[in-house]
Design a protein around this motif. Sequence first.
Motif, PDB file in Angstrom:
ATOM      1  N   LEU A 294     -17.601 -27.821   6.125  1.00  0.00           N
ATOM      2  CA  LEU A 294     -18.601 -26.995   7.165  1.00  0.00           C
ATOM      3  C   LEU A 294     -19.853 -27.283   5.960  1.00  0.00           C
ATOM      4  O   LEU A 294     -19.083 -27.714   4.562  1.00  0.00           O
ATOM      5  CB  LEU A 294     -18.886 -26.191   6.988  1.00  0.00           C
TER       6      LEU A 294
ATOM      7  N   ASP B 257     -24.947 -27.712  10.957  1.00  0.00           N
ATOM      8  CA  ASP B 257     -25.833 -26.398  11.323  1.00  0.00           C
ATOM      9  C   ASP B 257     -27.145 -27.709  11.977  1.00  0.00           C
ATOM     10  O   ASP B 257     -27.687 -27.117  11.270  1.00  0.00           O
ATOM     11  CB  ASP B 257     -26.513 -25.414  10.689  1.00  0.00           C
TER      12      ASP B 257
ATOM     13  N   PHE C  61     -23.169 -26.708  14.897  1.00  0.00           N
ATOM     14  CA  PHE C  61     -23.017 -25.090  15.118  1.00  0.00           C
ATOM     15  C   PHE C  61     -24.066 -25.041  15.838  1.00  0.00           C
ATOM     16  O   PHE C  61     -24.757 -24.130  15.610  1.00  0.00           O
ATOM     17  CB  PHE C  61     -22.785 -25.173  13.736  1.00  0.00           C
TER      18      PHE C  61
ATOM     19  N   ARG D 106     -32.822 -13.393  14.250  1.00  0.00           N
ATOM     20  CA  ARG D 106     -32.460 -14.334  14.539  1.00  0.00           C
ATOM     21  C   ARG D 106     -32.745 -14.783  15.582  1.00  0.00           C
ATOM     22  O   ARG D 106     -31.934 -15.382  16.420  1.00  0.00           O
ATOM     23  CB  ARG D 106     -30.255 -14.534  14.419  1.00  0.00           C
TER      24      ARG D 106
ATOM     25  N   LYS E 151     -22.951 -20.376  20.893  1.00  0.00           N
ATOM     26  CA  LYS E 151     -22.380 -18.616  19.803  1.00  0.00           C
ATOM     27  C   LYS E 151     -24.004 -18.501  20.217  1.00  0.00           C
ATOM     28  O   LYS E 151     -24.805 -18.819  20.931  1.00  0.00           O
ATOM     29  CB  LYS E 151     -22.657 -20.016  18.073  1.00  0.00           C
ATOM     30  N   HIS E 152     -23.353 -17.468  19.741  1.00  0.00           N
ATOM     31  CA  HIS E 152     -22.595 -16.159  18.839  1.00  0.00           C
ATOM     32  C   HIS E 152     -21.810 -15.647  19.887  1.00  0.00           C
ATOM     33  O   HIS E 152     -22.496 -14.544  20.530  1.00  0.00           O
ATOM     34  CB  HIS E 152     -22.646 -15.772  17.774  1.00  0.00           C
TER      35      HIS E 152
ATOM     36  N   MET F 261     -18.392 -20.341  18.753  1.00  0.00           N
ATOM     37  CA  MET F 261     -17.762 -19.278  17.302  1.00  0.00           C
ATOM     38  C   MET F 261     -18.224 -17.990  18.324  1.00  0.00           C
ATOM     39  O   MET F 261     -19.363 -17.548  19.156  1.00  0.00           O
ATOM     40  CB  MET F 261     -19.190 -19.776  16.391  1.00  0.00           C
TER      41      MET F 261
ATOM     42  N   TYR G  83     -20.699 -12.120  14.754  1.00  0.00           N
ATOM     43  CA  TYR G  83     -20.390 -11.009  13.901  1.00  0.00           C
ATOM     44  C   TYR G  83     -20.190  -9.577  14.289  1.00  0.00           C
ATOM     45  O   TYR G  83     -19.463  -8.898  13.458  1.00  0.00           O
ATOM     46  CB  TYR G  83     -21.442 -10.947  12.513  1.00  0.00           C
TER      47      TYR G  83
ATOM     48  N   ASP H  45     -17.314 -16.900  12.088  1.00  0.00           N
ATOM     49  CA  ASP H  45     -18.668 -17.057  11.138  1.00  0.00           C
ATOM     50  C   ASP H  45     -17.613 -17.135  10.013  1.00  0.00           C
ATOM     51  O   ASP H  45     -17.204 -16.762  10.156  1.00  0.00           O
ATOM     52  CB  ASP H  45     -19.198 -16.272  12.220  1.00  0.00           C
ATOM     53  N   TRP H  46     -18.807 -17.144   9.236  1.00  0.00           N
ATOM     54  CA  TRP H  46     -18.645 -17.469   7.533  1.00  0.00           C
ATOM     55  C   TRP H  46     -17.423 -15.740   7.222  1.00  0.00           C
ATOM     56  O   TRP H  46     -18.851 -15.159   7.580  1.00  0.00           O
ATOM     57  CB  TRP H  46     -19.237 -17.701   7.437  1.00  0.00           C
TER      58      TRP H  46
ATOM     59  N   ARG I 251     -15.367  -9.517   7.691  1.00  0.00           N
ATOM     60  CA  ARG I 251     -16.177  -8.887   7.705  1.00  0.00           C
ATOM     61  C   ARG I 251     -15.337  -7.620   8.540  1.00  0.00           C
ATOM     62  O   ARG I 251     -16.570  -6.747   9.409  1.00  0.00           O
ATOM     63  CB  ARG I 251     -17.248  -9.450   8.092  1.00  0.00           C
TER      64      ARG I 251
ATOM     65  N   MET J 109     -13.251 -20.092  10.166  1.00  0.00           N
ATOM     66  CA  MET J 109     -14.401 -20.384   8.779  1.00  0.00           C
ATOM     67  C   MET J 109     -14.238 -19.773   7.243  1.00  0.00           C
ATOM     68  O   MET J 109     -14.800 -18.276   7.511  1.00  0.00           O
ATOM     69  CB  MET J 109     -15.402 -20.161   9.368  1.00  0.00           C
TER      70      MET J 109
ATOM     71  N   TRP K 241     -32.859 -22.782   8.596  1.00  0.00           N
ATOM     72  CA  TRP K 241     -32.435 -23.533   8.676  1.00  0.00           C
ATOM     73  C   TRP K 241     -33.302 -24.882   8.020  1.00  0.00           C
ATOM     74  O   TRP K 241     -32.687 -26.149   9.267  1.00  0.00           O
ATOM     75  CB  TRP K 241     -31.757 -23.735  10.163  1.00  0.00           C
TER      76      TRP K 241
ATOM     77  N   TRP L 102     -30.662 -23.010   3.381  1.00  0.00           N
ATOM     78  CA  TRP L 102     -30.570 -21.612   5.027  1.00  0.00           C
ATOM     79  C   TRP L 102     -32.139 -21.408   5.270  1.00  0.00           C
ATOM     80  O   TRP L 102     -32.092 -21.329   6.883  1.00  0.00           O
ATOM     81  CB  TRP L 102     -29.390 -21.336   4.285  1.00  0.00           C
TER      82      TRP L 102
ATOM     83  N   GLU M 252     -30.896 -15.085   9.834  1.00  0.00           N
ATOM     84  CA  GLU M 252     -30.347 -14.068   9.918  1.00  0.00           C
ATOM     85  C   GLU M 252     -31.126 -12.604   9.393  1.00  0.00           C
ATOM     86  O   GLU M 252     -32.215 -12.464   9.244  1.00  0.00           O
ATOM     87  CB  GLU M 252     -29.162 -14.614   8.741  1.00  0.00           C
TER      88      GLU M 252
HETATM   89  O1  LIG Z   1     -24.437 -22.686   8.873  1.00  0.00           O
HETATM   90  C1  LIG Z   1     -22.549 -21.228   9.597  1.00  0.00           C
HETATM   91  C2  LIG Z   1     -22.372 -19.728   9.941  1.00  0.00           C
HETATM   92  C3  LIG Z   1     -23.493 -20.479  11.550  1.00  0.00           C
HETATM   93  O2  LIG Z   1     -23.343 -21.945  11.912  1.00  0.00           O
HETATM   94  C4  LIG Z   1     -23.763 -19.188  12.259  1.00  0.00           C
HETATM   95  O3  LIG Z   1     -24.730 -19.677  13.240  1.00  0.00           O
HETATM   96  C5  LIG Z   1     -24.605 -17.913  10.622  1.00  0.00           C
HETATM   97  O4  LIG Z   1     -24.192 -16.986  11.430  1.00  0.00           O
HETATM   98  C6  LIG Z   1     -23.798 -18.282   9.759  1.00  0.00           C
HETATM   99  N1  LIG Z   1     -24.024 -16.690   8.307  1.00  0.00           N
HETATM  100  C7  LIG Z   1     -23.470 -17.458   7.439  1.00  0.00           C
HETATM  101  C8  LIG Z   1     -23.258 -17.256   6.402  1.00  0.00           C
HETATM  102  C9  LIG Z   1     -23.667 -16.043   6.116  1.00  0.00           C
HETATM  103  C10 LIG Z   1     -23.915 -15.074   4.781  1.00  0.00           C
HETATM  104  C11 LIG Z   1     -23.861 -15.988   3.580  1.00  0.00           C
HETATM  105  C12 LIG Z   1     -23.620 -17.216   3.557  1.00  0.00           C
HETATM  106  C13 LIG Z   1     -23.646 -17.943   5.534  1.00  0.00           C
HETATM  107  C14 LIG Z   1     -23.180 -18.759   7.650  1.00  0.00           C
HETATM  108  N2  LIG Z   1     -22.644 -18.940   9.221  1.00  0.00           N
END
Ligand SMILES: OC[C@@H]1[C@@H](O)[C@H](O)[C@@H](O)c2nc(-c3ccccc3)cn21
Length: 606
Positions: free
Chosen positions: A54, A95, A144, A158, A206-207, A250, A253, A285-286, A291, A316, A431, A435, A495
């Motif tokens: 990814l 994403d 995603f 979000r 998602k999610h 997906m 969290y 998720d990442w 977690r 992931m 995004w 990010w 986020e």
């Molecule tokens: O980008 C991939 C996924 C995305 O699709 C999800 O909707 C989202 O919850 C998400 N948070 C992180 C992420 C969170 C904290 C630090 C680094 C990365 C990574 N991702």
Amino acid sequence: PGAKYKDPKQPLNTRVDDLLRRMTLAEKIGQMSQIDQENATADVISNYFIGSVLRGGGNVPAADAPPEAWVKMVEGIQRAALSTRLGIPVMFGIDAVHGHGYVYKATVFPHNVGLGCTRDPELAKKIGAAVALEVRATGIPFIFAPCLAVCRDPRWGRCYESFSEDPKLVQQMASIISGFQGEIPTGGWRGAPFIASQHNVAACAKHYVGDGGTASGINENNTVATFHELLGIHMPPYYNAIIQGVSTIMVSYSSWNGIKMHANRFLVTDFLKNKLRFRGFVISDWLGLDRITSPEHADYPLSIKLGILAGIDMVMIPYQYVEFRDDLMTLVQNGTIPMSRIDDAVRRILRVKFTLGLFENPYADTSLVGELGKQEHRDLAREAVRRSLVLLKNGKPGEKPLLPLPKKAHGGSILVAGSHADDLGSQCGGWTIKWQGMTGNNLTAGTTILDGIKSAVVPGTDVVFSENPDAGLIQQNRGRFDYAIVVVGEHPYAETSGDNLNLTIPAPGPAIIQNVCGSIKCVVVLVSGRPLVVEPYIGIIDALVAAWLPGTEGKGISDVLFGDYGFTGKLSRTWFRSVDQLPMNVGDAHYDPLFPFGFGLETKPS
Ligand SMILES: OC[C@@H]1[C@@H](O)[C@H](O)[C@@H](O)c2nc(-c3ccccc3)cn21
């Protein structure tokens, strides 16, 4: 003859079964591993049989890289995967949540909160199809998106990724999946992944599930709800996703009644896979497994056991691919995780890859590079902007409507003020390129709201722009301006950084509103990911427009402000009076909004 799994004439399940039985445990675990592109070297890909990569936080290729550079990067990763013993192609995911936002000069569409205000599933489909083409232009087959959260509290960072607080409206807009993946033939095999062509991509709903229902909108927190409430509010969009043949889902969290979704076998396996018959693959998720415990990664073997037994198929990871492989290998060999669970996961992943046509088309169709940021897509985005705007006030009581604005100012000048009038990054939001998004005008190709205003007025009408005009100056010049357009709002976030308990318009927005609207007839355009506190200013404002996070096509705003098109948007979310009322959603017993769900004044094209 060649192996059956390589023969596209073989039935899908024959190919899956033939390939699965050839695979070693290490190769199976590899397919379940998704790593960040930053550690996706050819050696890692081939030595660990990695199944997916990814685009995480990295910055390769560069933030201003052309599509060819993306194609080249993805191609290198793919070549490594195809060099392995069984040559199973890798699936690269990104994403693309409001257009291919990470890619320089892609078309950036309004974020979902704005699209929800159009209430148009057909528009959503067209957008999905355009985004799929732009993603394929970079050689990427997997995104995603869409986020199907039903955001119930705008304090959630979000909330702008959610189409609405109302599950039925989210269900309508979930039709974007049929744009991303192509339209499943009626009576298509329900639950099986569907991808129509090489101009489409595998989507990810998602999610799962209840991400938009956490306490006070705290990101990744706990959603307290009865099963009936969960089914009534947060689950419905997943029915629509599965019926459309969504390829992947997906996991959230968040927790449901204290149980981490990433460890919830009842909801992921018993309900989603067995009851709803979802037959694509479930992705974490990442660091989603890490977690499950707090602190995160405190007991990775336990995390892996709980997550994989819950029914997660692809992880992931994104960096600990050695530890993941070793720990999962041990858990299978000591019987904690049955091989049948591993085989179910790999079968689902292979089903999506065969359905995507990855075995026949592992590399990009380079004839598509021109799709990125194509004018036709920008025009579609501009239409979406127009239809996402919501007119909340138009003229003070007893006064005539201020909008649509005249393109010719009789006094000769109009004033444009505010931090968000000339800030492409802020109008795109999170995004985008990064990010967390970016401010300023150098991040990508687009048109600011100010650009749009300047191109809309007739020659001879002077547009004076002052980001943060001095109160005194305004007083002195007040007679000079026929009216003012004040564009203020939130700066980009994504986020947890967007979690916000007070929801006030960030400074200096309120001061600009008071300085300008106290002296000049004004329309305030609010650029935000959600409703914000406006009640204290509503009296001095002549007209108020919710613009949400419109993206790169800023002319969509001036199109409507100046009457080339009428306002048609209707609120996808309740506009509260005070944050003390939150959460407050349409249908609640105590419902006392400033502007209710579904509200939106209309104007006729002038
Ligand atoms: O980008 C991939 C996924 C995305 O699709 C999800 O909707 C989202 O919850 C998400 N948070 C992180 C992420 C969170 C904290 C630090 C680094 C990365 C990574 N991702």
